[in-house]
Design an enzyme around this catalytic site. Structure first.
Site, PDB file in Angstrom:
ATOM      1  N   PRO A  16       0.848  -1.196   0.000  1.00 42.97           N
ATOM      2  CA  PRO A  16       0.000   0.000   0.000  1.00 42.97           C
ATOM      3  C   PRO A  16       0.879   1.240   0.000  1.00 42.97           C
ATOM      4  O   PRO A  16       1.840   1.320   0.773  1.00 42.97           O
ATOM      5  CB  PRO A  16      -0.778  -0.101   1.326  1.00 42.97           C
ATOM      6  CG  PRO A  16       0.031  -0.986   2.208  1.00 42.97           C
ATOM      7  CD  PRO A  16       0.847  -1.884   1.311  1.00 42.97           C
ATOM      8  N   MET A  17       0.589   2.201  -0.866  1.00 43.06           N
ATOM      9  CA  MET A  17       1.340   3.463  -0.863  1.00 43.06           C
ATOM     10  C   MET A  17       0.366   4.614  -1.087  1.00 43.06           C
ATOM     11  O   MET A  17      -0.261   4.718  -2.151  1.00 43.06           O
ATOM     12  CB  MET A  17       2.427   3.454  -1.952  1.00 43.06           C
ATOM     13  CG  MET A  17       3.637   2.594  -1.584  1.00 43.06           C
ATOM     14  SD  MET A  17       4.936   2.692  -2.833  1.00 43.06           S
ATOM     15  CE  MET A  17       4.266   1.634  -4.114  1.00 43.06           C
ATOM     16  N   GLN A  70      -6.709  -1.243   3.031  1.00 41.61           N
ATOM     17  CA  GLN A  70      -6.014  -0.887   4.274  1.00 41.61           C
ATOM     18  C   GLN A  70      -6.733   0.263   4.967  1.00 41.61           C
ATOM     19  O   GLN A  70      -6.945   1.314   4.360  1.00 41.61           O
ATOM     20  CB  GLN A  70      -4.564  -0.486   4.012  1.00 41.61           C
ATOM     21  CG  GLN A  70      -3.829  -0.282   5.344  1.00 41.61           C
ATOM     22  CD  GLN A  70      -2.441   0.289   5.197  1.00 41.61           C
ATOM     23  OE1 GLN A  70      -2.291   1.427   4.785  1.00 41.61           O
ATOM     24  NE2 GLN A  70      -1.443  -0.500   5.542  1.00 41.61           N
ATOM     25  N   CYS A 100       2.081   3.686   9.795  1.00 50.07           N
ATOM     26  CA  CYS A 100       2.247   5.009   9.179  1.00 50.07           C
ATOM     27  C   CYS A 100       2.923   5.979  10.157  1.00 50.07           C
ATOM     28  O   CYS A 100       2.456   6.172  11.272  1.00 50.07           O
ATOM     29  CB  CYS A 100       0.883   5.560   8.743  1.00 50.07           C
ATOM     30  SG  CYS A 100       1.060   7.184   7.980  1.00 50.07           S
ATOM     31  N   GLY A 201      10.248  -4.026   2.583  1.00 50.00           N
ATOM     32  CA  GLY A 201      11.364  -3.105   2.810  1.00 50.00           C
ATOM     33  C   GLY A 201      12.569  -3.418   1.958  1.00 50.00           C
ATOM     34  O   GLY A 201      13.177  -4.475   2.086  1.00 50.00           O
ATOM     35  N   ASP A 202      12.848  -2.494   1.031  1.00 47.93           N
ATOM     36  CA  ASP A 202      14.076  -2.551   0.244  1.00 47.93           C
ATOM     37  C   ASP A 202      14.118  -3.675  -0.787  1.00 47.93           C
ATOM     38  O   ASP A 202      15.203  -4.120  -1.163  1.00 47.93           O
ATOM     39  CB  ASP A 202      15.308  -2.616   1.157  1.00 47.93           C
ATOM     40  CG  ASP A 202      15.337  -1.466   2.149  1.00 47.93           C
ATOM     41  OD1 ASP A 202      14.905  -0.358   1.752  1.00 47.93           O
ATOM     42  OD2 ASP A 202      15.750  -1.654   3.296  1.00 47.93           O
ATOM     43  N   GLY A 224       7.247  -2.046  -2.661  1.00 48.35           N
ATOM     44  CA  GLY A 224       6.719  -0.684  -2.614  1.00 48.35           C
ATOM     45  C   GLY A 224       7.426   0.180  -3.631  1.00 48.35           C
ATOM     46  O   GLY A 224       7.112   0.167  -4.831  1.00 48.35           O
ATOM     47  N   ARG A 225       8.455   0.910  -3.166  1.00 46.19           N
ATOM     48  CA  ARG A 225       9.110   1.901  -4.025  1.00 46.19           C
ATOM     49  C   ARG A 225       9.743   1.290  -5.267  1.00 46.19           C
ATOM     50  O   ARG A 225       9.922   1.983  -6.272  1.00 46.19           O
ATOM     51  CB  ARG A 225      10.142   2.675  -3.197  1.00 46.19           C
ATOM     52  CG  ARG A 225       9.478   3.615  -2.200  1.00 46.19           C
ATOM     53  CD  ARG A 225      10.442   4.090  -1.158  1.00 46.19           C
ATOM     54  NE  ARG A 225      10.936   2.975  -0.343  1.00 46.19           N
ATOM     55  CZ  ARG A 225      11.916   3.067   0.528  1.00 46.19           C
ATOM     56  NH1 ARG A 225      12.524   4.208   0.697  1.00 46.19           N
ATOM     57  NH2 ARG A 225      12.289   1.999   1.226  1.00 46.19           N
TER      58      ARG A 225
HETATM   59  C1  LIG Z   1       5.042   7.234  -0.881  1.00 46.11           C
HETATM   60  C2  LIG Z   1       4.799   6.097   0.070  1.00 46.11           C
HETATM   61  C3  LIG Z   1       3.526   5.943   0.613  1.00 46.11           C
HETATM   62  C4  LIG Z   1       3.291   4.901   1.514  1.00 46.11           C
HETATM   63  N1  LIG Z   1       2.027   4.733   2.005  1.00 46.11           N
HETATM   64  C5  LIG Z   1       1.750   3.691   2.828  1.00 46.11           C
HETATM   65  C6  LIG Z   1       0.433   3.442   3.276  1.00 46.11           C
HETATM   66  O1  LIG Z   1      -0.527   4.139   2.921  1.00 46.11           O
HETATM   67  N2  LIG Z   1       0.251   2.394   4.114  1.00 46.11           N
HETATM   68  C7  LIG Z   1       1.285   1.587   4.525  1.00 46.11           C
HETATM   69  O2  LIG Z   1       1.059   0.649   5.286  1.00 46.11           O
HETATM   70  N3  LIG Z   1       2.529   1.790   4.093  1.00 46.11           N
HETATM   71  C8  LIG Z   1       2.792   2.814   3.261  1.00 46.11           C
HETATM   72  N4  LIG Z   1       4.057   2.986   2.785  1.00 46.11           N
HETATM   73  C9  LIG Z   1       5.119   2.034   3.173  1.00 46.11           C
HETATM   74  C10 LIG Z   1       5.231   0.916   2.128  1.00 46.11           C
HETATM   75  O3  LIG Z   1       4.058   0.134   2.075  1.00 46.11           O
HETATM   76  C11 LIG Z   1       6.432  -0.013   2.439  1.00 46.11           C
HETATM   77  O4  LIG Z   1       6.206  -0.720   3.637  1.00 46.11           O
HETATM   78  C12 LIG Z   1       7.734   0.766   2.569  1.00 46.11           C
HETATM   79  O5  LIG Z   1       7.855   1.727   1.532  1.00 46.11           O
HETATM   80  C13 LIG Z   1       8.954  -0.170   2.525  1.00 46.11           C
HETATM   81  O6  LIG Z   1       8.966  -0.921   1.360  1.00 46.11           O
HETATM   82  P1  LIG Z   1       9.816  -0.526   0.025  1.00 46.11           P
HETATM   83  O7  LIG Z   1      11.244  -0.404   0.434  1.00 46.11           O
HETATM   84  O8  LIG Z   1       9.522  -1.701  -0.882  1.00 46.11           O
HETATM   85  O9  LIG Z   1       9.263   0.762  -0.471  1.00 46.11           O
HETATM   86  C14 LIG Z   1       4.327   4.018   1.901  1.00 46.11           C
HETATM   87  C15 LIG Z   1       5.589   4.193   1.346  1.00 46.11           C
HETATM   88  C16 LIG Z   1       5.830   5.212   0.438  1.00 46.11           C
HETATM   89  C17 LIG Z   1       7.207   5.353  -0.147  1.00 46.11           C
END
Ligand SMILES: Cc1cc2nc3c(=O)[nH]c(=O)nc-3n(C[C@H](O)[C@H](O)[C@H](O)COP(=O)(O)O)c2cc1C
Length: 335
Positions: A16-17, A70, A100, A201-202, A224-225
């Site tokens: 979720p982002m 979510q 969050c 994460g990552d 995510g990213r």
């Molecule tokens: C722009 C952005 C928005 C995010 N929004 C949410 C969210 O709404 N709910 C949530 O549980 N995590 C949110 N996250 C966290 C991501 O779901 C994820 O756990 C985190 O970015 C680590 O994973 P990654 O390294 O693959 O990005 C967000 C992350 C980013 C970068």
């Protein structure tokens, strides 16, 4: 991989982002084989008050299934009611946000603030569990700060409340998105749990997903990213997990993906809002591509779909005539 009664075809999920994983973006990622995706975080209060904009976060389509919704909030009864509403509107899974770190959210006792109050966290999960038979997950962080790392405690509480899987993004709140996520904590949570553990994460490259699964023993990984500008990464990871070697996304397919995404965003939000909101995706899509600086400058100002299409066409035409080998795919680059 099963989360409660929900059987998934694989174990690579879209995170979720907020501001990103809307229906247009999820539709694009689904097109590359993503099995389970999540909405942006949705305010439980907003849902209960039936605020039109909040309900829009639940919009989905037949191809956008199964869908995790979510919810965030701090009051057990409101979250339970929100879960019922989301279920009524077609959610396939409910996820409770306990990770969050955004000030506006934590100051209301929601998001990661719930991890600081284990009794309330338990009351929330208990209430939501009783409110719905849908598969239920909770997404947590490592804890508030290094001295308050209680992901293992919250994981135990979640399991005792009947939560079907825990999603762990192992950074503390005060870490924000900086530093590295602590995959050792995912391994520790997995070792103590009988329910599935999903690591977040990552995971930026297909090899990261393989490593996270191997090193932590987690049941699934979340991206995510790594999907920003590379919505095909989940497809690449699935190829890698099946023993194959993903190939760089051909330029023509990359351009076609951008166009499709923009068309979806424009249809969904209307041309003006959709195009403006799409600029951030354009910047991600072209990051690292040769000669993108000039294109990105132009793209950052554009407000109508036709201009984006013209600019894209010109830019990709230059790229393909200069670089017949499709260039560099950020999703496949070594870290
Ligand atoms: C722009 C952005 C928005 C995010 N929004 C949410 C969210 O709404 N709910 C949530 O549980 N995590 C949110 N996250 C966290 C991501 O779901 C994820 O756990 C985190 O970015 C680590 O994973 P990654 O390294 O693959 O990005 C967000 C992350 C980013 C970068």
């Amino acid at each position: 991989m099963k989360i409660g009664a929900l059987a998934l075809k694989d174990n690579v999920l879209l995170a979720p982002m907020a501001g990103i994983t809307d229906l247009p973006f999820r539709s694009i990622v689904r097109g590359f084989g993503c099995s389970l995706a999540f909405t942006e975080m949705v305010s439980a209060n907003g849902l209960v008050r039936e605020a039109g904009k909040t309900c829009r976060y639940l919009d989905s389509s037949p191809a956008d299934r199964p869908l995790g919704v979510q919810i965030f909030g701090s009051d057990p009864r409101t979250l339970a009611e929100a879960a019922r509403i989301a279920a009524g509107k077609g959610a396939d899974l409910i996820d409770v946000n306990m990770g969050c770190p955004v000030r506006k959210v934590i100051k209301t006792g929601s998001g990661a603030a719930l991890m600081r109050d284990p009794n309330r966290a338990a009351a929330v999960l208990d209430a939501v569990r009783k409110a719905t038979d849908l598969p239920l997950t909770v997404k947590i962080r490592a804890g508030w700060r290094p001295r308050e790392r209680n992901a293992l405690e919250i994981g135990r509480i979640a399991e005792a409340c009947g939560v079907d899987a825990v999603i762990l993004h192992p950074r503390t709140v005060d870490q924000g998105f900086g530093g590295l996520s602590d995959w050792g904590l995912i391994a520790a949570l997995k070792a103590q749990s009988r329910i599935p553990i999903i690591g977040s994460g990552d995971v930026r490259r297909p090899g990261d997903a393989v490593r996270m699964l191997d090193e932590t023993g987690c049941d699934a990984v979340m991206v995510g990213r790594g999907s920003l500008g590379s919505p095909w990464i989940i497809g690449d990871i699935l190829i890698r997990l099946a023993g194959g070697v993903p190939v760089p996304m051909p330029l023509a397919r990359r351009e076609e993906t951008i166009r499709r995404h923009l068309a979806l965003a424009s249809d969904y939000y209307g041309e003006k809002v959709g195009t403006r909101d799409f600029r951030k995706h354009l910047l991600w899509y072209t990051k690292g591509l040769r000669g993108s600086a000039q294109f990105r400058q132009v793209a950052g100002q554009i407000t109508d779909q036709a201009s984006v299409w013209r600019a894209l066409e010109a830019y990709f035409h230059t790229l393909s005539s200069d670089e017949p080998d499709d260039g560099d795919d950020p999703a496949l680059r070594d870290p």
